[in-house]
Design a protein around this motif. Sequence first.
Motif, PDB file in Angstrom:
ATOM      1  N   ALA A 133      47.471  34.916  31.030  1.00  0.00           N
ATOM      2  CA  ALA A 133      48.296  34.481  32.183  1.00  0.00           C
ATOM      3  C   ALA A 133      47.335  34.525  33.329  1.00  0.00           C
ATOM      4  O   ALA A 133      46.221  35.218  33.316  1.00  0.00           O
ATOM      5  N   GLU A 134      47.639  33.631  34.329  1.00  0.00           N
ATOM      6  CA  GLU A 134      46.656  33.337  35.361  1.00  0.00           C
ATOM      7  C   GLU A 134      47.301  33.373  36.595  1.00  0.00           C
ATOM      8  O   GLU A 134      48.327  32.725  37.018  1.00  0.00           O
ATOM      9  N   LEU A 135      46.613  33.636  37.667  1.00  0.00           N
ATOM     10  CA  LEU A 135      46.820  33.808  39.132  1.00  0.00           C
ATOM     11  C   LEU A 135      45.870  33.040  39.843  1.00  0.00           C
ATOM     12  O   LEU A 135      44.604  33.237  39.669  1.00  0.00           O
ATOM     13  N   VAL A 136      46.128  32.012  40.604  1.00  0.00           N
ATOM     14  CA  VAL A 136      45.156  31.544  41.678  1.00  0.00           C
ATOM     15  C   VAL A 136      45.765  31.885  43.197  1.00  0.00           C
ATOM     16  O   VAL A 136      47.077  31.518  43.511  1.00  0.00           O
ATOM     17  N   ILE A 137      44.975  32.776  43.961  1.00  0.00           N
ATOM     18  CA  ILE A 137      45.267  33.116  45.095  1.00  0.00           C
ATOM     19  C   ILE A 137      44.696  32.638  46.117  1.00  0.00           C
ATOM     20  O   ILE A 137      43.378  32.342  46.006  1.00  0.00           O
ATOM     21  N   TRP A 138      44.998  32.363  47.359  1.00  0.00           N
ATOM     22  CA  TRP A 138      44.241  31.802  48.546  1.00  0.00           C
ATOM     23  C   TRP A 138      45.044  32.171  50.032  1.00  0.00           C
ATOM     24  O   TRP A 138      46.211  32.582  49.810  1.00  0.00           O
ATOM     25  N   GLU A 139      44.245  32.395  50.988  1.00  0.00           N
ATOM     26  CA  GLU A 139      44.921  32.618  52.200  1.00  0.00           C
ATOM     27  C   GLU A 139      45.683  31.430  52.989  1.00  0.00           C
ATOM     28  O   GLU A 139      45.250  30.425  52.581  1.00  0.00           O
ATOM     29  N   GLN A 140      46.473  32.144  53.492  1.00  0.00           N
ATOM     30  CA  GLN A 140      47.507  31.141  54.007  1.00  0.00           C
ATOM     31  C   GLN A 140      46.929  29.848  54.709  1.00  0.00           C
ATOM     32  O   GLN A 140      47.220  28.677  54.785  1.00  0.00           O
ATOM     33  N   ASN A 141      45.793  30.388  55.639  1.00  0.00           N
ATOM     34  CA  ASN A 141      45.141  29.261  56.265  1.00  0.00           C
ATOM     35  C   ASN A 141      43.804  28.753  55.856  1.00  0.00           C
ATOM     36  O   ASN A 141      43.018  28.076  56.769  1.00  0.00           O
TER      37      ASN A 141
ATOM     38  N   ILE B  96      42.544  34.500  38.813  1.00  0.00           N
ATOM     39  CA  ILE B  96      42.467  35.826  38.053  1.00  0.00           C
ATOM     40  C   ILE B  96      43.257  35.613  36.900  1.00  0.00           C
ATOM     41  O   ILE B  96      44.289  35.161  36.714  1.00  0.00           O
ATOM     42  N   ARG B  97      42.553  35.836  35.515  1.00  0.00           N
ATOM     43  CA  ARG B  97      42.935  35.552  34.196  1.00  0.00           C
ATOM     44  C   ARG B  97      43.120  36.791  33.510  1.00  0.00           C
ATOM     45  O   ARG B  97      42.117  37.643  33.169  1.00  0.00           O
ATOM     46  N   TYR B  98      44.345  37.178  32.929  1.00  0.00           N
ATOM     47  CA  TYR B  98      44.659  38.258  32.158  1.00  0.00           C
ATOM     48  C   TYR B  98      44.529  37.648  30.754  1.00  0.00           C
ATOM     49  O   TYR B  98      45.474  36.946  30.147  1.00  0.00           O
ATOM     50  N   ASN B  99      43.432  38.112  30.114  1.00  0.00           N
ATOM     51  CA  ASN B  99      43.215  37.706  28.605  1.00  0.00           C
ATOM     52  C   ASN B  99      44.038  38.572  27.760  1.00  0.00           C
ATOM     53  O   ASN B  99      44.009  39.724  27.637  1.00  0.00           O
ATOM     54  N   LEU B 100      44.686  37.986  26.865  1.00  0.00           N
ATOM     55  CA  LEU B 100      45.633  38.695  25.750  1.00  0.00           C
ATOM     56  C   LEU B 100      45.189  38.481  24.508  1.00  0.00           C
ATOM     57  O   LEU B 100      44.779  37.444  24.061  1.00  0.00           O
TER      58      LEU B 100
END
Length: 896
Positions: free
Chosen positions: A95-103, A206-210
């Motif tokens: 499962a994976e998340l990609v996060i960035w700041e709003q601006n 961020i990757r959650y490896n299963l």
Amino acid sequence: MAYTEKIKSLFGSFALFIASHPWKFCLIGFLINGFLGLGMLNLPRKHLLNNNIEDVYMPRDTETEKMAQEILKKFPEHSKDAFYHHQSIQQPLFAELVIWEQNKESIINESFHEILSSLIEEIKNLSFTSVDGNDSNFYDICTRRNDKCVVSGETIIDNLKDSKDGTIPVKSLMPKNTTILENPLFQLADYQVANDTLVTATYLRIRYNLCHDTPKQAENAGKWMDRFVSQMKESTEKLHSKNLIFAFSNSKSFLEEIGNDTFTDIPYFSFVFTVYLIYIGFTMSGGNILAKRAHIGRMGVIVTPTSVLGAWGILMACKVEFTNVLGITPVLIVCHQIINTMITLSHLADANDISDGKKRVAYAVRMSSIPITVTMMCYMIPFATAIVSKYYAVELVGIYMVTTILFNYVNHFVFYTACLAIHEQRIDAGRHCCICIKLRTREELEGRNCCIICCCSGSRPNSRTDTESSIEKLTRIIMLRVLLTTPVKIIAFVSLLVLVGSTLFGLVNVNIDVFQKNEVLPTSYFYNWNEVVDEQFKYRPIIQFVTYHPSGYLNDSSSVLELKQKLVDKQQNLLSWSDVYRDKNYPNASSESDLYKSIKNDFFKKEAAFVNDIYFDESRSVITASRFYIQSKDIVSSKELISLKHDLLCIAEKFDDILKDKYQNFNKKFLPISSDTDIGFIQVHSPDFFQIDDFLRPLWEILIFTGTQLGILFLLFLLLKPSIRFLLLLLITYILMTMSIFGISNFVGVYLTQVSLIMYLVAGCFCVDIIVHIFYAFSQAPCDNKAGCLNTVLSSSIQSVFHAVFGLFLGILVLFVVHSYVFVTVFRISILTYSICILFTILWIPSVFSIVGPVDSTSQPETISIYRVENVLDKRQSRSAGGMENPSFEHNSKHE
């Protein structure tokens, strides 16, 4: 031909028998199909609905899968205790998340540490019910290394707490036992490094490896991924309020979302039938209140759902699974059946002078039996070859299509023949088409209201026009007066040349690809994630090379070194245990046993990342297999990945041949080569190869299907019309129609995938229906010259085929509003197929036959203008209607 007459006579006798007991056959046929249809209750009860896109559409028994199984024998997965993502052999689960700041400012900021850390822990603690019924969370199913869950990108978050100045030293991001293929910087996008310090980064992945070593672990991972998706949908607002934006996905999201998208468009697909049947209803509603054939036309349509009920019921009773794409089979079968119905009714219209209704039915069945049988065989046999397809979806389509078309064929000649007999008996008895009361003659109602006269009186039809609807009369007049004019012929041949040119250009530039990820609906969470990942992160697949050493590694080290040098020239990073062993000054081994001891006792203790990269023969104290890895350069498309795989296989194959020659006389029990596999001394594998494996398979399956269909078509018409010119025209027409659909689909954005493969098979069947009925009608037309044949066929078979296909063309326009990948592909190929079929039906085939028709003139040629009238007196002194000979003299001699 004598045998064709015997076949027709057999069908005629069978129809005559059914016509003698119509109600019995009608009721028994319907009850049998209804009883078999009870098997459809197994669909929900036995959970036969399978819309798992990966299971249904991905190929089975592929070379990559076989390669993975061979590698697993020596290097099993260790995702539960010693996970390194580059060592994965099966497709990883995550499962994976990609996060960035709003601006879009740098995310390397101390203020984000607490927010992201709490988010990471919150996700880890997401609970789910395991397959054993226990409450579990991420810690129970995560991949581990040194007893710690492996979460890619977590190191960066841990270091944010010390980034007071918005920078992180790169060395602090590299924990112990991290390889060059696990650089944490790979988890960042739009970043800058200066003086070995990370100074800015916009995107963090961020990757959650299963864990997925066993089927049970993989199933539990799937349950947690579902929980992850549902939770992240709820967490959107919470993160947005803290000036963070994120996109999320998991390793199954794309295929799941492709499948889920189809449910939004299924209601539109149901409207296709509604529009189609409304048009066909108007088309088959001709005749007065006695002879009106609307009801018998509807019974012809009902044959299809009756057949579907029986066929699908017996299949589901046998526990054959069902999937959404099978919804296209009734569309194909109903069009096929409507053509059969209209052809049969067309022949029935020629038998108006026969006084006995049973004999009229027998004549109609006898005359339509051969083309209907030919089309049935051209459906069944090619779809039987599809049953052995590597794609489960195609296999299911083959099974359901073969069974349904067989039921439809039997029901047409039994159930529908009985309905025809009931219809004709009613006409002979002079009964009303709806309420079945005895009608009075117009003379008896003379002086009454015109509505009463229209609704309460009627007479038996005397000619074809008496049973034609207004739509049929209009199209017949247009066809006879327009289609065979010189300007239309010129337009036909010019447009045919344009079609051929466009087809060739499309075939040269055909797009062969796996599923297009950008085809997921924009409303899907996967769509957002895919856009960010495609635009910001580089795709650099890791490929592993497994080398076998029957007499030990040292004996082959020079060949392995040469192979690695070749690969380094083409790729970016190479990771090899032997390079690390050499670079870190481990003792040089003079023998295989010395190398064995050095690695076992020293190297493995310090370099834990390579423990699962070396396979020992304990009895001989030698290394018999090992592996190393390369990371490719940036890959931007499936075509590039396919090209990369091909290049690497070519390089490996050259060295494999050298080793095969070297070990030609070696003890076979130590060799990796076996008689039943193509596995050699060097194996090339990557989990990313699963998605491109057998990328040419759809093309081969199309060629097998159409080749089989063309062969059956040729053999059957060789028996029916053994004329070289006729057979060449037939083959050229089929090839041109199918190639046009395949080639021109490139211009409407259709890629050759597993979904379009099914639609191309269906398109071939539509082409067969067009060709068989028109060509057979030309071969049997009772006239002495091309002009007469053209008008005869235009007035009967071509008109019947045209209305069946044109109605489906109008119906499929409903799908213009669909959005899902599956239904968009169905719409694009379908609209193209019906358009080409219509043009071939009314424009190109008649124009070609007007010049090189199969009928040799036995009398002085007559101009087409003579036949461009509604009624013509043939030299045989028989009546004609609309250019169609009314063969009453044949009826009298044969049946009365």
